[in-house]
Motif scaffolding. Structure first.
Motif, PDB file in Angstrom:
ATOM      1  N   ASP A  41      18.836  73.168 -72.037  1.00 28.57           N
ATOM      2  CA  ASP A  41      20.239  73.393 -71.690  1.00 28.57           C
ATOM      3  C   ASP A  41      20.279  74.650 -70.832  1.00 28.57           C
ATOM      4  OD1 ASP A  41      22.906  74.006 -71.470  1.00 28.57           O
ATOM      5  OD2 ASP A  41      23.288  74.111 -73.619  1.00 28.57           O
ATOM      6  N   SER A  43      22.587  75.893 -69.197  1.00 31.64           N
ATOM      7  CA  SER A  43      23.833  76.661 -69.232  1.00 31.64           C
ATOM      8  C   SER A  43      23.725  77.813 -70.225  1.00 31.64           C
ATOM      9  CB  SER A  43      25.018  75.766 -69.593  1.00 31.64           C
ATOM     10  OG  SER A  43      24.942  75.335 -70.933  1.00 31.64           O
ATOM     11  N   ARG A  48      17.380  78.565 -70.374  1.00 32.08           N
ATOM     12  CA  ARG A  48      16.779  79.017 -69.109  1.00 32.08           C
ATOM     13  C   ARG A  48      15.435  79.688 -69.359  1.00 32.08           C
ATOM     14  NH1 ARG A  48      21.958  82.272 -67.860  1.00 32.08           N
ATOM     15  NH2 ARG A  48      23.386  80.530 -67.979  1.00 32.08           N
ATOM     16  N   GLN A  79      33.810  77.991 -67.698  1.00 33.37           N
ATOM     17  CA  GLN A  79      32.664  78.710 -68.245  1.00 33.37           C
ATOM     18  C   GLN A  79      31.371  77.918 -68.032  1.00 33.37           C
ATOM     19  OE1 GLN A  79      35.563  78.205 -69.745  1.00 33.37           O
ATOM     20  NE2 GLN A  79      36.351  80.209 -70.358  1.00 33.37           N
ATOM     21  N   MET A  80      31.443  76.594 -68.169  1.00 35.11           N
ATOM     22  CA  MET A  80      30.272  75.747 -67.952  1.00 35.11           C
ATOM     23  C   MET A  80      29.890  75.721 -66.469  1.00 35.11           C
ATOM     24  SD  MET A  80      27.835  73.820 -68.976  1.00 35.11           S
ATOM     25  CE  MET A  80      28.158  73.312 -70.643  1.00 35.11           C
ATOM     26  N   ALA A  83      28.197  79.060 -65.782  1.00 33.80           N
ATOM     27  CA  ALA A  83      26.913  79.191 -66.470  1.00 33.80           C
ATOM     28  C   ALA A  83      25.833  78.315 -65.846  1.00 33.80           C
ATOM     29  CB  ALA A  83      27.076  78.853 -67.952  1.00 33.80           C
ATOM     30  N   LEU A  84      26.167  77.062 -65.558  1.00 30.93           N
ATOM     31  CA  LEU A  84      25.162  76.126 -65.065  1.00 30.93           C
ATOM     32  C   LEU A  84      25.035  76.137 -63.546  1.00 30.93           C
ATOM     33  CD1 LEU A  84      23.073  74.023 -65.808  1.00 30.93           C
ATOM     34  CD2 LEU A  84      24.891  72.304 -65.815  1.00 30.93           C
ATOM     35  N   ASN A  85      26.137  76.063 -62.857  1.00 26.65           N
ATOM     36  CA  ASN A  85      26.088  75.952 -61.393  1.00 26.65           C
ATOM     37  C   ASN A  85      25.710  77.265 -60.719  1.00 26.65           C
ATOM     38  OD1 ASN A  85      27.247  73.564 -62.243  1.00 26.65           O
ATOM     39  ND2 ASN A  85      28.737  73.483 -60.602  1.00 26.65           N
ATOM     40  N   ALA A  88      22.557  79.798 -63.869  1.00 26.31           N
ATOM     41  CA  ALA A  88      21.265  79.133 -64.070  1.00 26.31           C
ATOM     42  C   ALA A  88      20.430  79.185 -62.792  1.00 26.31           C
ATOM     43  CB  ALA A  88      21.465  77.690 -64.525  1.00 26.31           C
ATOM     44  N   GLU A 134      27.210  87.713 -66.763  1.00 27.03           N
ATOM     45  CA  GLU A 134      27.562  86.429 -67.347  1.00 27.03           C
ATOM     46  C   GLU A 134      28.529  86.557 -68.518  1.00 27.03           C
ATOM     47  OE1 GLU A 134      25.435  82.244 -68.546  1.00 27.03           O
ATOM     48  OE2 GLU A 134      24.203  83.962 -68.104  1.00 27.03           O
TER      49      GLU A 134
END
Length: 135
Positions: A41, A43, A48, A79-80, A83-85, A88, A134
């Motif tokens: 995951d 995110s 990571r 928030q996702m 965190a991911l786009n 990460a 973050e």
């Protein structure tokens, strides 16, 4: 042939890229939360770090290309998206830089238009650009 590390290569653009590279004889290591060679995951900071550690373990002599592709669309919570786009890609690219340097490799980051999500406040975007925290 070259060694590629791709995040988010199970579906969509990442999957098409992975398929093309494999057909050309390249080695492709897919980091994804489902169907990847390494499940993570991205995110979450722990996900990571686990992925980063695994790439260093598998490829101590370096990688040729890193493609940071994992991401979510504009309907995901802000928030996702961040965190991911964003985080990460930044964290993984920074962490794997030493492996890229060993082979004079390249990094490719795909980008999303999810920042246009109507729930994303522009002051958040400014904070990301200027603070890089973050939390």
């Amino acid at each position: 042939m070259s060694t590629y590390v791709i995040t988010g290569a199970t579906t969509g653009i990442g999957a098409a890229t992975r398929k093309l590279l494999l057909s050309q004889g390249h080695e492709v290591f897919n980091i994804d939360f489902k169907g990847g060679d390494y499940l993570a995951d991205l995110s979450a900071p722990q996900g990571r770090q686990g992925a980063i550690d695994e790439v260093f373990r598998r490829y101590p002599d370096g990688i040729d290309v890193l493609i940071c592709n994992a991401g979510v669309g504009p309907t995901a919570p802000p928030q996702m998206i961040f965190a991911l786009n964003f985080f990460a890609s930044v964290k993984i690219a920074e962490a794997l830089r030493p492996l890229l340097k060993k082979k004079k490799g390249n990094c490719v980051v795909t980008s999303s238009n999810s920042i246009t999500n109507m729930t994303v406040r522009m002051d958040w975007v400014d904070m990301l650009s200027n603070v890089m925290d973050e939390e």
